[in-house]
Design an enzyme around this catalytic site. Structure first.
Site, PDB file in Angstrom:
ATOM      1  N   LYS A  64      26.517 -51.472 -69.694  1.00 51.51           N
ATOM      2  CA  LYS A  64      27.458 -51.757 -70.787  1.00 51.51           C
ATOM      3  C   LYS A  64      28.195 -53.086 -70.531  1.00 51.51           C
ATOM      4  O   LYS A  64      28.321 -53.904 -71.432  1.00 51.51           O
ATOM      5  CB  LYS A  64      28.472 -50.601 -70.941  1.00 51.51           C
ATOM      6  CG  LYS A  64      27.798 -49.286 -71.369  1.00 51.51           C
ATOM      7  CD  LYS A  64      28.795 -48.206 -71.695  1.00 51.51           C
ATOM      8  CE  LYS A  64      29.333 -47.494 -70.487  1.00 51.51           C
ATOM      9  NZ  LYS A  64      28.354 -46.686 -69.738  1.00 51.51           N
ATOM     10  N   THR A 158      32.270 -43.852 -71.050  1.00 52.63           N
ATOM     11  CA  THR A 158      31.263 -42.854 -70.710  1.00 52.63           C
ATOM     12  C   THR A 158      31.590 -41.547 -71.448  1.00 52.63           C
ATOM     13  O   THR A 158      30.823 -40.594 -71.376  1.00 52.63           O
ATOM     14  CB  THR A 158      31.295 -42.575 -69.187  1.00 52.63           C
ATOM     15  OG1 THR A 158      32.654 -42.379 -68.799  1.00 52.63           O
ATOM     16  CG2 THR A 158      30.703 -43.713 -68.394  1.00 52.63           C
ATOM     17  N   ARG A 218      21.668 -49.316 -62.202  1.00 47.49           N
ATOM     18  CA  ARG A 218      22.588 -49.492 -61.071  1.00 47.49           C
ATOM     19  C   ARG A 218      22.121 -48.673 -59.870  1.00 47.49           C
ATOM     20  O   ARG A 218      22.155 -49.140 -58.735  1.00 47.49           O
ATOM     21  CB  ARG A 218      23.995 -49.072 -61.480  1.00 47.49           C
ATOM     22  CG  ARG A 218      25.022 -49.273 -60.361  1.00 47.49           C
ATOM     23  CD  ARG A 218      26.376 -48.722 -60.745  1.00 47.49           C
ATOM     24  NE  ARG A 218      26.953 -49.463 -61.843  1.00 47.49           N
ATOM     25  CZ  ARG A 218      27.940 -48.995 -62.609  1.00 47.49           C
ATOM     26  NH1 ARG A 218      28.429 -47.785 -62.410  1.00 47.49           N
ATOM     27  NH2 ARG A 218      28.419 -49.728 -63.590  1.00 47.49           N
TER      28      ARG A 218
END
Ligand code: ADE
Length: 335
Positions: A64, A158, A218
């Site tokens: 994001k 989130t 990630r």
């Protein structure tokens, strides 16, 4: 610390920055979002207007922040970065907003953690570029209104369900949901990361990392780095299947990318609650985790794997989950 926890080590943040794609060509996947943004950005540029406000949501680690940087670059805009918890007082937000110049992007990460009072200052700022603040307290307090430059708010969360609907509805440019990546997409991301870090890795080793990365860039990049550490310490040149499997074993990551803590959630659900249904609060207490960690960290991926289901009466372990942990479900009806 588990790899999927939101807290990150400093070195990992540095790594994340180094691996962040700097152009659209290297931003893999999320095609529907990219297509939508392309139109939105081109239209704003042609009209010479600031981009409309955008809300990005989805599980942690899907890119994001990276997307916000790419949007800023594409628009030729400076980006100011902050987060919900960092904006403690109305004055903090006022200072951020009044320091923006026309066309700037303000990125607020974890926007669901903004408090109500601050949210209410944000509404008119987003809608009509007006900053309404009250100066002073008690009978002498007065309200002032400042006009703000045309700016774009890009917010990320989130936890979309925690945003109030007045806030959600003010993201006129769109509410965009980032999805988990596919294994081939993660392989592409890893391949680029290995190249940037100067790591030699066999295709099979890369695939194994991708398969166990929880479909999350990630995490994939961190696993790659851990495998590099393992190879270096054991004086092995290049990363092959053996290095990756030993690294994953050391980290307690299984074939589905589950860590010890994920398996504990499933195990407790099965052994203490016969596979559910059990309420989130009860599950959190029984696993000694907080509700937020279960909801934000463990649950999205377990749902994605089809290992748990949410029912009106609580969380339930599915047949896949029982099978994965090598346990036998009770005889009562199963999902
Ligand atoms: N890192 C985070 N998200 C990414 C993406 N979509 N492509 C490449 N690298 C990324």
């Amino acid at each position: 610390m588990p790899l999927n926890q939101p807290e990150q080590k400093k070195e990992d943040i540095g790594l994340e920055k180094a691996l962040r794609p700097l152009d659209w060509e290297h931003y893999i996947g999320q095609e529907p979002i990219k297509k939508g943004l392309e139109i939105l950005m081109q239209a704003a540029k042609e009209r010479n207007e600031a981009l409309e406000h955008i809300l990005l949501y989805g599980p942690a680690g899907l890119g994001k922040t990276t997307l916000a940087h790419l949007i800023a670059k594409e628009m030729g805009s400076a980006i100011r970065i902050t987060s919900g918890p960092a904006i403690e007082r109305v004055g903090d937000l006022a200072s951020l907003l009044t320091n923006l110049t026309s066309g700037n992007i303000l990125f607020i990460d974890e926007v669901h953690r903004l408090n109500k009072t601050i949210e209410e200052v944000l509404y008119p700022a987003m809608e009509s570029r007006s900053l309404d603040i009250i100066i002073g307290k008690g009978p002498g307090a007065r309200s002032i209104q400042l006009e703000l430059p045309s700016f774009t708010l890009i917010a990320a969360t989130t936890r979309i369900a925690l945003l109030s609907s007045p806030l959600r509805s003010r993201f006129s440019g769109g509410v965009l949901r980032l999805d988990y990546y596919t294994v081939p997409e993660i392989e592409k991301i890893l391949s680029r990361s290995a190249h940037i870090l100067g790591i030699t890795i066999r295709p099979k080793a890369l695939s194994i990392i991708a398969e166990r990365s929880r479909f999350t860039p990630r995490i994939a990049n961190r696993l790659l780095k851990r495998a590099r550490d393992w190879a270096q310490v054991h004086k092995v040149s290049g990363i092959d299947e053996d290095v990756v499997l030993k690294t994953l074993d050391l980290l307690g990551i299984d074939q589905k990318g589950l860590e010890e803590a994920d398996r504990k959630v499933l195990d407790v659900l099965m052994t203490k609650f016969k596979g559910g249904p059990v309420g989130l609060g009860t599950l959190a207490a029984a696993t000694s985790e907080d509700i937020q960690t279960i909801e934000e960290v463990y649950e999205p991926y377990l749902l994605r794997l089809g290992f748990i289901e949410r029912t009106p009466r609580g969380r339930v372990a599915t047949a896949h989950a029982w099978q994965h942990l090598g346990k036998s479900p009770p005889q009562s009806p199963l999902l």
